[in-house]
Design a protein around this motif. Structure first.
Motif, PDB file in Angstrom:
ATOM      1  N   GLN A  56      -1.405   3.711 -12.110  1.00  0.00           N
ATOM      2  CA  GLN A  56      -2.641   2.950 -11.909  1.00  0.00           C
ATOM      3  C   GLN A  56      -2.370   1.492 -11.546  1.00  0.00           C
ATOM      4  N   VAL A  57      -1.362   0.890 -12.183  1.00  0.00           N
ATOM      5  CA  VAL A  57      -1.131  -0.536 -11.981  1.00  0.00           C
ATOM      6  C   VAL A  57      -0.117  -0.833 -10.884  1.00  0.00           C
ATOM      7  N   THR A  58       0.578   0.199 -10.396  1.00  0.00           N
ATOM      8  CA  THR A  58       1.613  -0.041  -9.381  1.00  0.00           C
ATOM      9  C   THR A  58       1.087  -0.757  -8.139  1.00  0.00           C
ATOM     10  N   PRO A  59      -0.051  -0.360  -7.544  1.00  0.00           N
ATOM     11  CA  PRO A  59      -0.522  -1.089  -6.347  1.00  0.00           C
ATOM     12  C   PRO A  59      -0.739  -2.578  -6.605  1.00  0.00           C
ATOM     13  N   VAL A  60      -1.353  -2.914  -7.752  1.00  0.00           N
ATOM     14  CA  VAL A  60      -1.598  -4.323  -8.069  1.00  0.00           C
ATOM     15  C   VAL A  60      -0.285  -5.049  -8.305  1.00  0.00           C
ATOM     16  N   LEU A  61       0.617  -4.412  -9.059  1.00  0.00           N
ATOM     17  CA  LEU A  61       1.888  -5.045  -9.382  1.00  0.00           C
ATOM     18  C   LEU A  61       2.720  -5.287  -8.126  1.00  0.00           C
ATOM     19  N   MET A  62       2.836  -4.281  -7.265  1.00  0.00           N
ATOM     20  CA  MET A  62       3.645  -4.433  -6.063  1.00  0.00           C
ATOM     21  C   MET A  62       3.053  -5.468  -5.122  1.00  0.00           C
ATOM     22  N   SER A  63       1.740  -5.479  -5.026  1.00  0.00           N
ATOM     23  CA  SER A  63       1.095  -6.466  -4.160  1.00  0.00           C
ATOM     24  C   SER A  63       1.391  -7.881  -4.638  1.00  0.00           C
ATOM     25  N   GLN A  64       1.278  -8.110  -5.944  1.00  0.00           N
ATOM     26  CA  GLN A  64       1.545  -9.446  -6.491  1.00  0.00           C
ATOM     27  C   GLN A  64       3.016  -9.829  -6.345  1.00  0.00           C
ATOM     28  N   VAL A  65       3.915  -8.890  -6.591  1.00  0.00           N
ATOM     29  CA  VAL A  65       5.342  -9.179  -6.495  1.00  0.00           C
ATOM     30  C   VAL A  65       5.713  -9.550  -5.060  1.00  0.00           C
ATOM     31  N   LEU A  66       5.186  -8.827  -4.094  1.00  0.00           N
ATOM     32  CA  LEU A  66       5.518  -9.108  -2.696  1.00  0.00           C
ATOM     33  C   LEU A  66       4.909 -10.436  -2.243  1.00  0.00           C
ATOM     34  N   TYR A  67       3.719 -10.747  -2.713  1.00  0.00           N
ATOM     35  CA  TYR A  67       3.133 -12.049  -2.385  1.00  0.00           C
ATOM     36  C   TYR A  67       3.979 -13.186  -2.958  1.00  0.00           C
ATOM     37  N   PHE A  68       4.428 -13.015  -4.189  1.00  0.00           N
ATOM     38  CA  PHE A  68       5.267 -14.050  -4.804  1.00  0.00           C
ATOM     39  C   PHE A  68       6.616 -14.147  -4.087  1.00  0.00           C
ATOM     40  N   PHE A  69       7.161 -13.026  -3.652  1.00  0.00           N
ATOM     41  CA  PHE A  69       8.426 -13.032  -2.927  1.00  0.00           C
ATOM     42  C   PHE A  69       8.294 -13.843  -1.642  1.00  0.00           C
ATOM     43  N   GLU A  70       7.197 -13.641  -0.949  1.00  0.00           N
ATOM     44  CA  GLU A  70       6.946 -14.409   0.278  1.00  0.00           C
ATOM     45  C   GLU A  70       6.812 -15.898  -0.030  1.00  0.00           C
TER      46      GLU A  70
END
Length: 445
Positions: free
Chosen positions: A364-378
């Protein structure tokens, strides 16, 4: 009696409502006027507190123009040692850009003891054995002689133009044709040219000055490796070092961001209300996240550099600490919003708690988590440039070094351009990865 008093009561109620409405309108009107007045008062305070008038008076637009010109152009230096009389020619005045022995720019001529430097717009400087003459069209000839006392210069009659800075120890003339500096020890002519000279090959390379077709011919004749070597290990532009610095910058951002995500995910369960009912544990985890993200990454960088020394790993640790706090808060909020029905369905099969978390919560939380992690990586890819300037790693260090020298601003613009292109690439990559991991690629649209 009640019928007689009803109209009076209604009238009193209406009057009260009108009074309250008038009060609300007055308060709203007062706020509407007060906010712009407060903003104007603050701007007026800032105008005097930051001495805007003095700043304008101290501004030197000509220095800004020189800086902008240095960004897209390069200087060829013709320098004479006034003590020995030796004349040297070099791109940007560097040893790595020095003309080989016996060669010189085509706009420099030597006739006996006189060396003539031809400059744009009819300007001309002549080196004589004992003095220097500089002809400026529309103004006249400046004659200067270096001595133990400094610089003895004579000028045409009349006041000195603004483009001439004269002192006892130095004479500097800055025009659109170039720059001439005369001191007791040396005389320099800076002539500007558009472009980034020696970007591909230095003057010492046999491939310098060759066109594309000629280079292609040499490459087809078995010299491709030598051509690449001379380009990749260019001493002026250091392409190999720049590429490694960019890799270090991305590596700092990657290790810091994904390391923080790995650390923050289990801690986020401790901060989530629906997974940790014990308030003491939950509040301790949340205050830990506040501590980590409350201190900026630059501050962590300075602290960690004293503890671990300079290097890319110090920058990665600084990003990790700051992002652990940010991810912990974001992840715990995502965990508090999960759908309990899916978890109950997994529990009904007899699954253990770890299995319920793995199959009922994580999907359930993977889409939100991955989206936030990739935004922070950028975002951290940009931040790693500044952090690298402090820790002594990455493209940030090279950018800072180029700025400190204040002579090769075309290198500064080159590094900034590479940073912008790197951010564009990371933006495109993170967007593509989000689509692949979260939406399932093109089929997910």
């Amino acid at each position: 009696m009640s019928l007689a008093t009803d109209p009076m009561t209604a009238s009193v109620s209406a009057a009260g409502l009108k009074a309250r409405a008038d009060h609300l309108f007055r308060a709203k009107r007062l706020r509407a006027f007060a906010l712009p007045v407060l903003a104007l008062l603050y701007l007026a305070y800032a105008f005097f507190a930051f001495d805007v008038t003095g700043l304008v008076e101290r501004a030197r637009p000509e220095n800004g123009a020189i800086l902008m010109r240095d960004i897209y152009s390069y200087k060829t230096h013709v320098e004479r040692d006034n003590r020995s009389g030796e004349i040297s020619y070099a791109i940007e005045g560097e040893r790595k850009g020095q003309y080989p022995e016996g060669t010189r720019p085509e706009w420099v001529t030597v006739a006996g003891d006189v060396t003539t430097v031809a400059m744009p717009q009819g300007h001309e400087l002549r080196y004589y054995p004992d003095h220097v003459e500089y002809d400026i069209p529309g103004y006249g000839t400046i004659s200067a002689r270096s001595s133990a006392r400094g610089v003895d210069a004579t000028y045409p009659e009349g006041p000195l133009p603004d483009y001439i800075s004269a002192a006892a120890n130095r004479v500097m003339v800055t025009t659109d044709a170039g720059r001439v500096t005369i001191t007791r020890n040396r005389t320099e002519v800076f002539r500007y040219f558009t472009g980034w000279e020696l970007f591909f090959f230095t003057l010492q390379s046999p491939y310098h000055g060759m066109g594309f077709q000629e280079l292609a011919g040499h490459a087809l004749n078995g010299e491709a490796g030598a051509i690449w070597h001379d380009f990749w290990y260019n001493e002026m532009w250091r392409h190999a070092d720049v590429a490694w610095a960019l890799f270090e910058t991305v590596l700092m951002a990657f290790l810091g961001t994904f390391g923080a995500a790995i650390v923050a995910l289990p801690l986020a369960f401790l901060a989530a209300r629906n997974f940790t009912p014990l308030m003491v544990v939950r509040q301790a985890a949340r205050r830990l996240f506040d501590l980590f993200r409350g201190v900026d990454a630059l501050i962590w960088t300075i602290v960690l550099s004293r503890a671990f020394g300079p290097g890319p790993m110090t920058g990665a640790l600084a990003i990790l600490l700051t992002d652990t706090g940010s991810f912990g808060k974001l992840f715990s909020e995502a965990l508090e919003n999960v759908d309990e029905k899916q978890i109950e369905g997994i529990r009904s099969t007899g699954a253990r708690p770890v299995q319920r978390y793995r199959f009922g919560v994580i999907p359930q939380v993977t889409p939100v988590l991955m989206s936030q992690v990739l935004y922070f990586f950028e975002s951290n890819t940009r931040s790693a440039t500044v952090i690298g300037a402090i820790t002594g790693g990455g493209i940030g260090l090279m950018l800072t070094q180029a700025m400190i020298t204040q002579k090769d601003w075309e290198e500064v613009s080159y590094y900034i351009l590479l940073v912008v292109l790197m951010v564009f690439a990371m933006d495109a990559f993170s967007g593509w990865l989000r689509r692949k991991l979260i939406k399932g690629g093109e089929g997910g649209h």
